[in-house]
Design a protein around this motif. Structure first.
Motif, mmCIF file in Angstrom:
data_model
loop_
_atom_site.group_PDB
_atom_site.id
_atom_site.type_symbol
_atom_site.label_atom_id
_atom_site.label_comp_id
_atom_site.label_asym_id
_atom_site.label_seq_id
_atom_site.Cartn_x
_atom_site.Cartn_y
_atom_site.Cartn_z
ATOM 1 N N UNK A 116 67.042 13.506 31.915
ATOM 2 C CA UNK A 116 66.765 14.945 32.002
ATOM 3 C C UNK A 116 66.250 15.512 30.679
ATOM 4 N N UNK A 117 66.047 14.645 29.680
ATOM 5 C CA UNK A 117 65.515 15.053 28.369
ATOM 6 C C UNK A 117 64.013 14.779 28.355
ATOM 7 N N UNK A 118 63.229 15.743 27.872
ATOM 8 C CA UNK A 118 61.783 15.559 27.776
ATOM 9 C C UNK A 118 61.478 14.525 26.698
ATOM 10 N N UNK A 119 60.774 13.468 27.111
ATOM 11 C CA UNK A 119 60.391 12.360 26.245
ATOM 12 C C UNK A 119 58.889 12.127 26.414
ATOM 13 N N UNK A 120 58.322 11.250 25.609
ATOM 14 C CA UNK A 120 56.938 10.854 25.837
ATOM 15 C C UNK A 120 56.847 10.257 27.237
ATOM 16 N N UNK A 121 55.891 10.727 28.025
ATOM 17 C CA UNK A 121 55.724 10.252 29.388
ATOM 18 C C UNK A 121 56.480 11.050 30.425
ATOM 19 N N UNK A 122 57.334 11.987 29.997
ATOM 20 C CA UNK A 122 58.072 12.806 30.953
ATOM 21 C C UNK A 122 57.154 13.797 31.643
ATOM 22 N N UNK A 123 57.412 14.007 32.927
ATOM 23 C CA UNK A 123 56.803 15.123 33.642
ATOM 24 C C UNK A 123 57.863 16.215 33.690
ATOM 25 N N UNK A 124 57.414 17.448 33.547
ATOM 26 C CA UNK A 124 58.387 18.533 33.532
ATOM 27 C C UNK A 124 57.779 19.829 34.036
ATOM 28 N N UNK A 125 58.665 20.714 34.459
ATOM 29 C CA UNK A 125 58.269 22.052 34.891
ATOM 30 C C UNK A 125 59.032 23.050 34.030
ATOM 31 N N UNK A 126 58.312 24.013 33.486
ATOM 32 C CA UNK A 126 58.936 25.051 32.679
ATOM 33 C C UNK A 126 58.541 26.415 33.241
ATOM 34 N N UNK A 127 59.336 27.410 32.915
ATOM 35 C CA UNK A 127 59.025 28.790 33.289
ATOM 36 C C UNK A 127 58.899 29.605 32.013
ATOM 37 N N UNK A 128 57.789 30.329 31.894
ATOM 38 C CA UNK A 128 57.621 31.298 30.813
ATOM 39 C C UNK A 128 58.478 32.485 31.205
ATOM 40 N N UNK A 129 59.546 32.728 30.472
ATOM 41 C CA UNK A 129 60.520 33.740 30.857
ATOM 42 C C UNK A 129 59.904 35.148 30.902
ATOM 43 N N UNK A 130 59.015 35.462 29.982
ATOM 44 C CA UNK A 130 58.415 36.797 29.949
ATOM 45 C C UNK A 130 57.542 37.070 31.174
ATOM 46 N N UNK A 131 56.749 36.091 31.566
ATOM 47 C CA UNK A 131 55.798 36.309 32.666
ATOM 48 C C UNK A 131 56.285 35.761 34.006
#
Length: 130
Positions: A50-65
């Motif tokens: 669950x830690x972002x590493x080289x090769x990780x795919x991830x989804x993030x949310x820009x909290x402001x928008x």
């Protein structure tokens, strides 16, 4: 918060940084060096998926928008935003490596200070070379 970096990623990133000539050094490279110095380095088999590493795919949310973004973290030579491949030497790549799903990260980006929540992390590809 301290980033958690697996040993093989630390080695690969150190090699990448050493391979960049002084004329090609950017602010992000210096920030990545600082992040690696303060990171907790762990054995490859001890890092959470669950830690972002080289090769990780991830989804993030820009909290402001509220905008959702999906990327795979990669080396600069493989980066392509049209394919959602984010360079480790991009401001956002440097900000996110070593942090885990569920965390909120605040980081100074070229567009100003932003907050992102890491929604989902998966290990999708192995990256072995620069």
């Amino acid at each position: 918060m301290v980033p958690i970096i697996k040993k093989s990623d630390e080695k690969a990133l150190s090699e990448l940084m050493e391979s960049i000539p002084s004329s090609g050094r950017t602010k992000e490279l210096g920030v990545l060096q600082s992040e690696l110095r303060r990171a907790k380095i762990v054995a490859d088999n001890k890092i959470s998926e669950k830690v972002i590493q080289l090769g990780s795919s991830f989804e993030i949310i820009d909290i402001a928008s509220g905008r959702r973004l999906q990327f795979t973290l990669t080396f600069p030579k493989n980066a392509n935003l049209a394919e959602q491949k984010l360079s480790i030497l991009s401001p956002l790549g440097v900000a996110l490596i070593g942090f885990q799903e569920g965390k909120v990260i605040e980081w100074n980006l070229p567009a100003g200070t932003r907050k992102f929540k890491i929604e989902k992390v998966s290990q999708s590809e192995s990256i072995l070379s620069l």
